[in-house]
Design a protein around this motif. Structure first.
Motif, PDB file in Angstrom:
ATOM      1  N   ALA A 143       2.713   2.027 -10.975  1.00  0.00           N
ATOM      2  CA  ALA A 143       3.278   3.044 -11.889  1.00  0.00           C
ATOM      3  C   ALA A 143       4.106   2.151 -12.778  1.00  0.00           C
ATOM      4  O   ALA A 143       4.073   2.633 -14.238  1.00  0.00           O
ATOM      5  N   VAL A 144       4.747   1.205 -12.257  1.00  0.00           N
ATOM      6  CA  VAL A 144       5.819   0.540 -13.131  1.00  0.00           C
ATOM      7  C   VAL A 144       4.985  -0.215 -14.398  1.00  0.00           C
ATOM      8  O   VAL A 144       5.266  -0.269 -15.338  1.00  0.00           O
ATOM      9  N   ALA A 145       3.824  -0.914 -13.812  1.00  0.00           N
ATOM     10  CA  ALA A 145       3.087  -1.401 -14.911  1.00  0.00           C
ATOM     11  C   ALA A 145       2.499  -0.480 -16.013  1.00  0.00           C
ATOM     12  O   ALA A 145       2.456  -0.832 -17.306  1.00  0.00           O
ATOM     13  N   GLY A 146       2.055   0.709 -15.628  1.00  0.00           N
ATOM     14  CA  GLY A 146       1.703   1.623 -16.566  1.00  0.00           C
ATOM     15  C   GLY A 146       2.950   2.239 -17.415  1.00  0.00           C
ATOM     16  O   GLY A 146       2.804   2.502 -18.646  1.00  0.00           O
ATOM     17  N   PHE A 147       4.148   2.461 -16.787  1.00  0.00           N
ATOM     18  CA  PHE A 147       5.164   2.852 -17.480  1.00  0.00           C
ATOM     19  C   PHE A 147       5.528   1.898 -18.398  1.00  0.00           C
ATOM     20  O   PHE A 147       5.714   2.314 -19.624  1.00  0.00           O
ATOM     21  N   ARG A 148       5.490   0.571 -18.151  1.00  0.00           N
ATOM     22  CA  ARG A 148       5.945  -0.334 -19.195  1.00  0.00           C
ATOM     23  C   ARG A 148       4.909  -0.382 -20.406  1.00  0.00           C
ATOM     24  O   ARG A 148       5.111  -0.625 -21.579  1.00  0.00           O
ATOM     25  N   LYS A 149       3.580  -0.351 -20.178  1.00  0.00           N
ATOM     26  CA  LYS A 149       2.744  -0.204 -21.161  1.00  0.00           C
ATOM     27  C   LYS A 149       2.870   0.923 -21.907  1.00  0.00           C
ATOM     28  O   LYS A 149       2.560   1.018 -23.225  1.00  0.00           O
ATOM     29  N   VAL A 150       2.999   2.199 -21.582  1.00  0.00           N
ATOM     30  CA  VAL A 150       3.387   3.296 -22.233  1.00  0.00           C
ATOM     31  C   VAL A 150       4.561   3.111 -23.110  1.00  0.00           C
ATOM     32  O   VAL A 150       4.700   3.513 -24.224  1.00  0.00           O
ATOM     33  N   LEU A 151       5.715   2.615 -22.607  1.00  0.00           N
ATOM     34  CA  LEU A 151       6.802   2.117 -23.402  1.00  0.00           C
ATOM     35  C   LEU A 151       6.346   1.421 -24.648  1.00  0.00           C
ATOM     36  O   LEU A 151       6.898   1.688 -25.654  1.00  0.00           O
ATOM     37  N   GLU A 152       6.010   0.324 -24.146  1.00  0.00           N
ATOM     38  CA  GLU A 152       5.365  -0.553 -25.453  1.00  0.00           C
ATOM     39  C   GLU A 152       4.368   0.062 -26.243  1.00  0.00           C
ATOM     40  O   GLU A 152       4.652  -0.185 -27.619  1.00  0.00           O
ATOM     41  N   GLN A 153       3.731   1.175 -26.119  1.00  0.00           N
ATOM     42  CA  GLN A 153       2.928   1.667 -27.250  1.00  0.00           C
ATOM     43  C   GLN A 153       3.539   2.647 -27.754  1.00  0.00           C
ATOM     44  O   GLN A 153       3.217   2.925 -29.006  1.00  0.00           O
ATOM     45  N   ILE A 154       4.737   3.301 -27.223  1.00  0.00           N
ATOM     46  CA  ILE A 154       5.526   4.221 -28.090  1.00  0.00           C
ATOM     47  C   ILE A 154       6.169   3.438 -29.204  1.00  0.00           C
ATOM     48  O   ILE A 154       6.484   4.236 -30.214  1.00  0.00           O
ATOM     49  N   MET A 155       6.556   2.215 -28.897  1.00  0.00           N
ATOM     50  CA  MET A 155       7.338   1.337 -30.010  1.00  0.00           C
ATOM     51  C   MET A 155       6.739   1.156 -31.220  1.00  0.00           C
ATOM     52  O   MET A 155       5.545   1.228 -31.290  1.00  0.00           O
ATOM     53  N   ASP A 156       7.440   1.196 -32.156  1.00  0.00           N
ATOM     54  CA  ASP A 156       6.799   0.977 -33.592  1.00  0.00           C
ATOM     55  C   ASP A 156       6.374  -0.551 -33.569  1.00  0.00           C
ATOM     56  O   ASP A 156       7.009  -1.346 -33.053  1.00  0.00           O
ATOM     57  N   PRO A 157       5.341  -1.027 -34.450  1.00  0.00           N
ATOM     58  CA  PRO A 157       4.736  -2.206 -34.327  1.00  0.00           C
ATOM     59  C   PRO A 157       5.805  -3.393 -34.585  1.00  0.00           C
ATOM     60  O   PRO A 157       5.808  -4.214 -33.951  1.00  0.00           O
ATOM     61  N   GLU A 158       6.750  -3.166 -35.605  1.00  0.00           N
ATOM     62  CA  GLU A 158       7.839  -4.135 -35.901  1.00  0.00           C
ATOM     63  C   GLU A 158       8.793  -4.176 -34.629  1.00  0.00           C
ATOM     64  O   GLU A 158       9.248  -5.389 -34.202  1.00  0.00           O
ATOM     65  N   LEU A 159       9.113  -3.110 -33.989  1.00  0.00           N
ATOM     66  CA  LEU A 159       9.903  -3.281 -32.686  1.00  0.00           C
ATOM     67  C   LEU A 159       9.447  -3.733 -31.871  1.00  0.00           C
ATOM     68  O   LEU A 159       9.800  -4.517 -30.758  1.00  0.00           O
ATOM     69  N   ARG A 160       7.981  -3.848 -31.487  1.00  0.00           N
ATOM     70  CA  ARG A 160       7.463  -4.228 -30.377  1.00  0.00           C
ATOM     71  C   ARG A 160       7.314  -5.676 -30.555  1.00  0.00           C
ATOM     72  O   ARG A 160       7.540  -6.460 -29.444  1.00  0.00           O
ATOM     73  N   LYS A 161       7.432  -6.336 -31.879  1.00  0.00           N
ATOM     74  CA  LYS A 161       7.417  -7.493 -32.228  1.00  0.00           C
ATOM     75  C   LYS A 161       8.788  -8.197 -31.350  1.00  0.00           C
ATOM     76  O   LYS A 161       8.737  -9.226 -30.948  1.00  0.00           O
ATOM     77  N   HIS A 162       9.901  -7.310 -31.664  1.00  0.00           N
ATOM     78  CA  HIS A 162      11.220  -7.842 -31.262  1.00  0.00           C
ATOM     79  C   HIS A 162      11.054  -7.909 -29.862  1.00  0.00           C
ATOM     80  O   HIS A 162      11.532  -8.883 -29.164  1.00  0.00           O
ATOM     81  N   PHE A 163      10.629  -6.805 -29.369  1.00  0.00           N
ATOM     82  CA  PHE A 163      10.623  -6.629 -27.733  1.00  0.00           C
ATOM     83  C   PHE A 163       9.638  -7.974 -27.102  1.00  0.00           C
ATOM     84  O   PHE A 163      10.082  -8.444 -26.256  1.00  0.00           O
ATOM     85  N   GLN A 164       8.749  -8.050 -27.981  1.00  0.00           N
ATOM     86  CA  GLN A 164       7.868  -9.297 -27.328  1.00  0.00           C
ATOM     87  C   GLN A 164       8.772 -10.236 -27.391  1.00  0.00           C
ATOM     88  O   GLN A 164       8.322 -11.486 -26.277  1.00  0.00           O
ATOM     89  N   SER A 165       9.304 -10.876 -28.374  1.00  0.00           N
ATOM     90  CA  SER A 165       9.889 -12.018 -28.721  1.00  0.00           C
ATOM     91  C   SER A 165      11.125 -12.088 -27.718  1.00  0.00           C
ATOM     92  O   SER A 165      11.264 -13.263 -27.014  1.00  0.00           O
ATOM     93  N   LEU A 166      11.713 -11.071 -27.106  1.00  0.00           N
ATOM     94  CA  LEU A 166      12.717 -10.903 -26.033  1.00  0.00           C
ATOM     95  C   LEU A 166      12.065 -11.318 -24.721  1.00  0.00           C
ATOM     96  O   LEU A 166      12.389 -11.861 -23.691  1.00  0.00           O
ATOM     97  N   LYS A 167      10.715 -10.549 -24.715  1.00  0.00           N
ATOM     98  CA  LYS A 167      10.347 -10.619 -23.229  1.00  0.00           C
ATOM     99  C   LYS A 167       9.856 -12.000 -23.010  1.00  0.00           C
ATOM    100  O   LYS A 167       9.784 -12.505 -21.724  1.00  0.00           O
ATOM    101  N   ASP A 168       9.422 -12.595 -24.068  1.00  0.00           N
ATOM    102  CA  ASP A 168       8.860 -14.077 -23.834  1.00  0.00           C
ATOM    103  C   ASP A 168       9.959 -15.188 -23.684  1.00  0.00           C
ATOM    104  O   ASP A 168       9.704 -16.422 -23.491  1.00  0.00           O
ATOM    105  N   GLY A 169      11.141 -14.623 -23.911  1.00  0.00           N
ATOM    106  CA  GLY A 169      12.267 -15.489 -23.769  1.00  0.00           C
ATOM    107  C   GLY A 169      12.461 -16.433 -25.007  1.00  0.00           C
ATOM    108  O   GLY A 169      13.302 -17.526 -24.942  1.00  0.00           O
ATOM    109  N   SER A 170      11.677 -16.097 -26.188  1.00  0.00           N
ATOM    110  CA  SER A 170      12.069 -16.665 -27.319  1.00  0.00           C
ATOM    111  C   SER A 170      13.013 -16.247 -28.162  1.00  0.00           C
ATOM    112  O   SER A 170      13.760 -15.250 -27.880  1.00  0.00           O
TER     113      SER A 170
END
Length: 170
Positions: A143-170
Motif C-alpha cells: 500500500a505504501v508503494a502504491g500510495f507513493r506512486k499515486v502521489l507522484e502521478q498526481i504531481m504536475d511534471p515540473e513539480l515531479r522533477k523537484h520532488f525527484q531531485s529531493l528524493k535522489d538527494g541532489s
C-alpha cells in the motif's frame, strides 16, 4: 470475468484500473481529510509562534536543502516573491533562518536554518513522521508503494522533477 466486473482489466498487456466517478470523489475527499490530519499537529505547534503553513513549508525545504536560494524556494513553493519575502522576513527576524549573500553571485541569497530553526523543524517533522509511520505500518509495504506512486502521478511534471531531485538527494 468481464472488464466491468473486475477492478483490474488487462488490455493489450496493460493493467488498467477502472474507477467510477463516486470512487474518484471518495478518493478526492480522502485526500482532503488526510491533509487535514497531516497538517493538524504542525498547525498546533505553529500557532504558538503565530506562523502558518507557508512558514512550515519554507522551514521544511530550507532544512531539506541547506543553502538553497530564494529563487529555488520560490520555484518549489510556487508562491509570489512578495508572499515568500513576508514569510522569510518573519523567520529571519525571529532567528530561525539566516540569509547569506552568494559567494559567486552577490545578488543571490542562500538560506540556512539556525539552531533555533532546526529545533522547530525537528518538532514539526517529528509530529508528521509519527503520523506517517503509523499509517504506513498499518497499511503495509504494498500500500505504501502504491500510495507513493499515486502521489507522484498526481504531481504536475515540473513539480515531479523537484520532488525527484529531493528524493535522489541532489
Amino acid at each position: 470475468m468481464s472488464e466491468r466486473g473486475s477492478a483490474h482489466a488487462s488490455t493489450s498487456g496493460e493493467n488498467l484500473l477502472f474507477l467510477t466517478d463516486d470512487q474518484l470523489r471518495r478518493g478526492i475527499e480522502a485526500m482532503f481529510f488526510a491533509y487535514r490530519g497531516f497538517t493538524a499537529d504542525p498547525d498546533r505547534i505553529l500557532n504558538d509562534y503565530a506562523y502558518g503553513r507557508a512558514h512550515h513549508r519554507a522551514i521544511h525545504f530550507i532544512n531539506r536543502s541547506p543553502g538553497t536560494t530564494v529563487n529555488n524556494l520560490l520555484d518549489i513553493l510556487g508562491v509570489t516573491k512578495q508572499s515568500l519575502n513576508r514569510v522569510l522576513r518573519a523567520l529571519i527576524e525571529d532567528g530561525l533562518v539566516e540569509s547569506q549573500v552568494g559567494k559567486r553571485d552577490r545578488r543571490e541569497r542562500h538560506l540556512f536554518l539556525t539552531d533555533k530553526g532546526q529545533a522547530l523543524e525537528k518538532e514539526l517533522s517529528e509530529a508528521q513522521r509519527v503520523r506517517m509511520r503509523a499509517a504506513y505500518r498499518d497499511a503495509g509495504p504494498d500500500a505504501v508503494a502504491g500510495f507513493r506512486k499515486v502521489l507522484e502521478q498526481i504531481m504536475d511534471p515540473e513539480l515531479r522533477k523537484h520532488f525527484q531531485s529531493l528524493k535522489d538527494g541532489s
